[in-house]
Design a protein around this motif. Structure first.
Motif, PDB file in Angstrom:
ATOM      1  N   VAL A   1       0.805  -1.219   0.000  1.00  0.00           N
ATOM      2  CA  VAL A   1       0.000   0.000   0.000  1.00  0.00           C
ATOM      3  C   VAL A   1       0.841   1.272   0.000  1.00  0.00           C
ATOM      4  O   VAL A   1       0.349   2.336  -0.365  1.00  0.00           O
TER       5      VAL A   1
ATOM      6  N   SER B   1      -4.373  -8.408  -0.571  1.00  0.00           N
ATOM      7  CA  SER B   1      -5.057  -7.120  -0.490  1.00  0.00           C
ATOM      8  C   SER B   1      -6.326  -7.115  -1.345  1.00  0.00           C
ATOM      9  O   SER B   1      -7.409  -6.735  -0.888  1.00  0.00           O
TER      10      SER B   1
ATOM     11  N   ARG C   1     -10.339  -7.143  -0.071  1.00  0.00           N
ATOM     12  CA  ARG C   1     -11.286  -6.092  -0.446  1.00  0.00           C
ATOM     13  C   ARG C   1     -12.520  -6.687  -1.136  1.00  0.00           C
ATOM     14  O   ARG C   1     -13.659  -6.284  -0.863  1.00  0.00           O
TER      15      ARG C   1
ATOM     16  N   GLN D   1     -11.162  -7.833   6.715  1.00  0.00           N
ATOM     17  CA  GLN D   1     -10.261  -6.682   6.831  1.00  0.00           C
ATOM     18  C   GLN D   1      -8.833  -7.075   6.462  1.00  0.00           C
ATOM     19  O   GLN D   1      -8.345  -8.148   6.825  1.00  0.00           O
ATOM     20  N   TYR D   2      -8.174  -6.186   5.744  1.00  0.00           N
ATOM     21  CA  TYR D   2      -6.765  -6.320   5.390  1.00  0.00           C
ATOM     22  C   TYR D   2      -5.988  -5.363   6.283  1.00  0.00           C
ATOM     23  O   TYR D   2      -6.124  -4.146   6.167  1.00  0.00           O
TER      24      TYR D   2
ATOM     25  N   LEU E   1      -9.724  -1.875   5.081  1.00  0.00           N
ATOM     26  CA  LEU E   1      -8.277  -1.660   5.107  1.00  0.00           C
ATOM     27  C   LEU E   1      -7.901  -0.926   6.377  1.00  0.00           C
ATOM     28  O   LEU E   1      -8.540   0.065   6.750  1.00  0.00           O
TER      29      LEU E   1
END
Length: 326
Positions: free
Chosen positions: A191, A210, A214, A228-229, A272
């Motif tokens: 990210v 990721s 999502r 959740q990441y 995220l």
């Protein structure tokens, strides 16, 4: 004198950006100040954690036990599982099950047998939380052509394939109950920077996680399941070099326990998450750097890593630098 249209437009865009930043800051402060979520009541009384015997996985297991969750610990080493289980039981009154599962054997007969044991082990349990923490990384920076193909296959199986299969095994029961949470541990390399050369396969597998996270968040949010990441930046674990620790600690390098205390508070709050103020600041600062500068800096830095390893004994035995961690 009339104010130019371009000035008004720029001012409006700037105001919208500031408002968006402020709203995120307010949401973050509100989460920090409010009472932590009761994970047992929100999701269920059991949590599954992969790779719980060291680093972030061990700290997360201890944190969830402190919050009253029973644990299913999944790791490749039976002795390490016993030691971790005994340590947790000496500190917290929770139930613990262990499953020996070498995740790099996924999609093989041995892996199928281990997956069967995992399914049997969680049968009838109120599993509310899955923490996909286990991952294989390399201790050294190498060009792709320098890495043995077996090492790459192992990394892909653990970081990508096993995570997907374990998640698919846990989801049906969560759907039946109409609640649950899946926490996938990522990497700042997915990210914060546009490339992560010489660690290419590792960062690529984390980019898969990721996107996987999502998309699952969108698929299952309406069904009561939070996906959740979570993205750690600099955390004091075996993955971080002593030079980086000495240079950045204490401002930018969180201990594993500090990180997981904050990470547990964020479970279920958006798709995220970068837990911790210092970690978020690192993310924010990297956003001001152009991609070309990131690329230039990363290749130079990682070539230095490669030179150090090639000059020592760390890869003299044929790249024997890989490990299971996260």
């Amino acid at each position: 004198m009339a104010v130019p249209v371009w000035f008004i437009s720029s001012a409006c865009l700037g105001a919208l950006y500031v408002a968006a930043v402020c709203s995120r800051l307010i949401a973050y402060l509100a989460l920090c100040l409010r009472r932590p979520k009761d994970l047992c009541r929100s999701y269920g009384s059991w949590a599954i954690i992969t790779g719980p015997t060291s680093g972030l996985g061990r700290s997360m297991a201890l944190e969830l036990a402190r919050r009253g969750l029973n644990l299913v610990l999944v790791d490749l080493n039976a002795a390490n599982l016993r030691e971790t289980s005994d340590t947790i039981k000496s500190l917290h009154t929770v139930r613990i099950k262990t499953v020996v599962f070498d995740l790099c054997l996924v999609a093989t007969p041995q892996g199928d047998e281990a997956m069967r044991r995992l399914r049997e082990g969680i049968e009838g349990l109120d599993v509310g939380l899955l923490v996909n923490n286990a991952a294989v990384n390399t201790r050294g920076a190498l060009y792709l052509h320098e890495v043995e193909i077996e090492r790459l296959v192992r990394m892909i199986r653990v970081n990508l394939w096993a995570l997907t299969e374990v998640t698919a095994a846990v989801l049906p029961r969560m759907l039946e109950r109409g609640r649950g949470a899946i926490l996938n541990v990522g990497s700042g390399s997915t990210v914060a920077v546009p490339s992560f050369p010489l660690y290419t396969v590792y960062s690529s597998t984390k980019r898969y996680v990721s996107q996987f996270s999502r998309s699952l968040y969108v698929e299952y949010k309406s069904k009561g399941i939070d996906v959740q990441y979570q993205v750690p930046f600099y955390v004091d674990t075996g993955m971080l070099s002593s030079a980086v620790k000495a240079k950045l600690r204490p401002w930018f390098v969180a201990t594993a326990d500090e990180y997981t205390r904050t990470a547990a508070r964020w479970i279920g709050n958006g798709p995220l998450c970068v837990p911790g103020a210092a970690q978020k600041l690192q993310w924010c600062l990297t956003g001001f750097v152009p991609d070309c500068v990131h690329d230039w800096y990363r290749i130079r830095l990682h070539l230095q890593h490669r030179a150090i390893l090639r000059g020592g004994q760390a890869i003299a035995d044929g790249n024997s630098w890989d490990k299971l961690t996260s």
